[in-house]
Structure formats: structure tokens, C-alpha cells
Design an enzyme around this catalytic site. Structure first.
Site, PDB file in Angstrom:
ATOM      1  N   SER A  15     -11.569  29.371 -18.901  1.00  0.00           N
ATOM      2  CA  SER A  15     -12.819  30.124 -18.904  1.00  0.00           C
ATOM      3  C   SER A  15     -12.577  31.588 -18.586  1.00  0.00           C
ATOM      4  O   SER A  15     -11.612  31.949 -17.891  1.00  0.00           O
ATOM      5  CB  SER A  15     -13.766  29.520 -17.853  1.00  0.00           C
ATOM      6  N   TYR A  59     -14.750  27.875  -9.328  1.00  0.00           N
ATOM      7  CA  TYR A  59     -14.525  27.397 -10.698  1.00  0.00           C
ATOM      8  C   TYR A  59     -13.389  28.164 -11.361  1.00  0.00           C
ATOM      9  O   TYR A  59     -12.443  27.578 -11.903  1.00  0.00           O
ATOM     10  CB  TYR A  59     -15.820  27.544 -11.487  1.00  0.00           C
ATOM     11  N   LYS A  69      -9.609  26.831 -12.485  1.00  0.00           N
ATOM     12  CA  LYS A  69      -9.133  26.994 -13.856  1.00  0.00           C
ATOM     13  C   LYS A  69      -7.799  27.730 -13.878  1.00  0.00           C
ATOM     14  O   LYS A  69      -6.876  27.362 -14.625  1.00  0.00           O
ATOM     15  CB  LYS A  69     -10.171  27.755 -14.687  1.00  0.00           C
TER      16      LYS A  69
END
Length: 325
Positions: free
Chosen positions: A126, A150, A154
Site C-alpha cells: 500500500s 497498517y 506492510k
């Protein structure tokens, strides 16, 4: 017949790629998720799709999934807890986004045999790996400093996938997705969920809350249709397309402001749909959104053969057309 395992099979991206693969009778697809994923309704060859319910956080369930799926030609790692969900529940985000992915990579390493071709692995990363301060235009040379759990999770997985590729355990690529819009279905726990909701909810005569009062705010977006084609292309990339220790690509997108999105909605569906949009500041959501990059140089992706959307209005028309099918 090439066999592809897709995790996150009950989400958005997994079924998108599965539908694209199943338009070709030569592919076999295994879809897996924590719930039994449905066979994509638009699949032209549903007989070539096998859904398997599995918990990747459970070692016995993961082993059973791998044993049942072999032999494999590719694995697409698309499962995860979205941005605001990971921020709200740190333990769950770590368990699903980081630990289960590392367990899956290790399981794939252990079943690889030296005389076999390397397994192609696509990892759904992402743009959330980037944090402020950022240059006006971002490319792969910009050092990622995520401002949320998040993005941090990642980035950890990207690094390990690079090393598994460098060591010759598999043949991986980490693909940093833009925000996908317009998504079908229901709102998600992603901070970016409103970027689909601004179109999806009004088209269903439902309200969408925009979590910031700034119509000039820009996002880097990609349509589901273009993403599916780019993922299909990624499965066929040459093993020597990038150095073995640098397997990260910022996937193509287009810059779109909140006002641009409102204008596209009005042009496609009429001014009356704008009544379903409400602007209301959510400080935590806005903090996450403003930590992300808004303009990318996708030269590396274009050089590898990936493509971008023509316009956001086209993405809106694609979504509206899908409602008629």
C-alpha cells in the site's frame, strides 16, 4: 493448467483477480479466506475455481490449505485488516497483516524443492508505507516512514518478501496499491473507504460521510478494472524484471480531489445525487489520510508494462454500468 492461490478471497481484490483469471479456461484458481469465499459470479469458467475456508493465523489450518493447494504456480497474498482497523486494534492488525503473512511465506519456503521453478508471489502492499514529510512527487526511491500500524506492517512484509526472493525461496513482487475506487459492496474499516462511498452510496440513495472538510484534498486512485488487468500482468512479469532484493513497485494511479469526485458523480448520475454527501471532520481519519502521498511518479511501473486509468469519470461510469448487469 496454471494454479493460483489467492488469499483474501472474500474481499475485493481477490475476486477481482479471480474473475480475470477465470475468463481464461487455462487457469485454475483457489480462493481462501477466514470464511468460505464465494465463486465470483462473473467468472466465465467457475468450474475452475475452488473455494477453501482457512484461518491463516492457525498453523494447522495453514498447513492443510497448503497441502490441499499444491502444486502451485503462484500465490497472491491479498488478505488483511485495513488501515483504520489496524490502528484501532493493534493486536489484530499484527496478527493478520504481519504474523499470518510471515507464516504463509515460511510455509511456501518449506515446500519449495530445489529442482522446481520458483513460485510467483504477489503481495498486496500500500501507499500507506509512506509518511510525512514527503516530496511533492513520490517514487520508489523515497524512503518509506509509515505513520500508521497498517503501513508499518506492510513495510515489514515487503522487506521479508525481498529477502525470500533474494535467497531464492520464491519469486516475489510487492505491489503498492493506490486507493481502489469505486469499490462495490459495503463500507470497510479503511480510512479511504469514503473514496468509494462518495460514489457507491449516492448511487444506492444512501448517505456517505466525507471525513474532512477540504474539497481540494487529493487522493491517488485506481479503478477495480485497471487493477485487475495490472495484477494479471504482474503474474507474468519476468523473474529478472527487477533486482532480486528490490521487488517493490508503486502501482499506477491518478490524482483526484474530493471536488473532482463530486463533479464526476454529478456528470454521470445527476446533481441530485450530491445531496447524499455530508462533510464532517473526523480528526483521526483525517490524520491518517493526510499522512499519505498524493502524487506519484509511476515511471517504474510503466516501464514494466503496467497502465493507469484514463480518468476518474471513466471509473464512475464503469461502476454505474456494473449496477445494470
Amino acid at each position: 493448467m496454471p494454479r493460483v492461490l489467492i488469499t483474501g478471497g472474500a474481499g475485493l481484490i481477490g475476486p477481482l483477480l479471480a474473475t480475470r483469471l477465470l475468463s481464461d479456461p487455462s487457469y485454475e484458481v483457489i480462493l481462501t479466506d477466514i470464511i468460505s469465499p464465494p465463486i465470483p459470479p462473473k467468472a466465465k469458467h467457475p468450474e475452475n475455481c475452488k473455494p477453501i475456508q482457512a484461518d491463516l493465523c492457525d498453523p494447522s489450518s495453514l498447513k492443510s490449505l497448503i497441502d490441499t493447494s499444491l502444486p502451485l504456480d503462484a500465490v497472491c497474498i491479498f488478505h488483511g485488516i485495513m488501515s483504520s482497523g489496524s490502528e484501532a486494534n493493534f493486536e489484530l492488525g499484527m496478527k493478520v497483516n504481519l504474523h499470518s503473512t510471515l507464516s504463509l511465506l515460511e510455509a511456501l519456503r518449506l515446500v519449495h524443492k530445489p529442482n522446481q521453478p520458483l513460485l510467483r508471489v504477489l503481495y498486496a502492499s500500500s501507499q500507506a508505507v509512506y509518511g510525512q514529510p514527503l516530496p511533492a512527487v513520490i517514487d520508489e526511491s523515497v524512503f518509506p516512514t509509515p505513520e500508521g500500524s497498517y503501513g508499518a506492517q506492510k513495510l515489514c512484509c515487503e522487506t521479508l518478501l525481498n529477502d525470500y526472493t533474494r535467497k531464492g525461496f520464491l519469486d516475489g513482487y510487492s505491489l503498492r496499491f493506490p486507493t481502489i475506487s469505486v469499490r462495490g459492496g459495503k463500507p470497510t474499516a479503511a480510512a479511504s473507504s469514503f473514496l468509494s462511498g462518495m460514489i457507491r452510496e449516492p448511487m444506492n440513495n444512501q448517505e456517505c460521510v466525507i471525513p474532512l472538510k477540504d474539497r481540494s484534498f487529493r487522493s491517488w486512485l485506481c479503478s477495480p478494472k485497471t487493477l485487475a488487468e495490472n495484477l494479471f500482468h504482474a503474474l507474468k512479469l519476468g523473474a529478472d524484471a527487477l533486482p532480486k532484493h528490490k521487488r517493490v513497485v508503486n502501482m499506477p494511479g491518478i490524482g483526484v480531489s474530493v471536488q473532482d469526485m463530486m463533479d464526476a458523480l454529478e456528470r454521470v448520475a445527476g446533481k441530485e445525487k450530491l445531496q447524499y454527501l455530508r462533510e464532517e471532520t473526523d480528526e483521526e481519519m483525517e490524520r491518517i489520510l493526510r499522512s499519505w502521498g498524493t502524487e506519484f511518479d509511476n515511471s517504474l511501473a510503466y516501464g514494466l508494462g503496467f497502465r493507469k486509468d484514463v480518468s476518474f469519470e471513466e471509473a464512475v461510469r464503469d461502476y454505474v454500468d456494473s449496477l445494470k448487469e
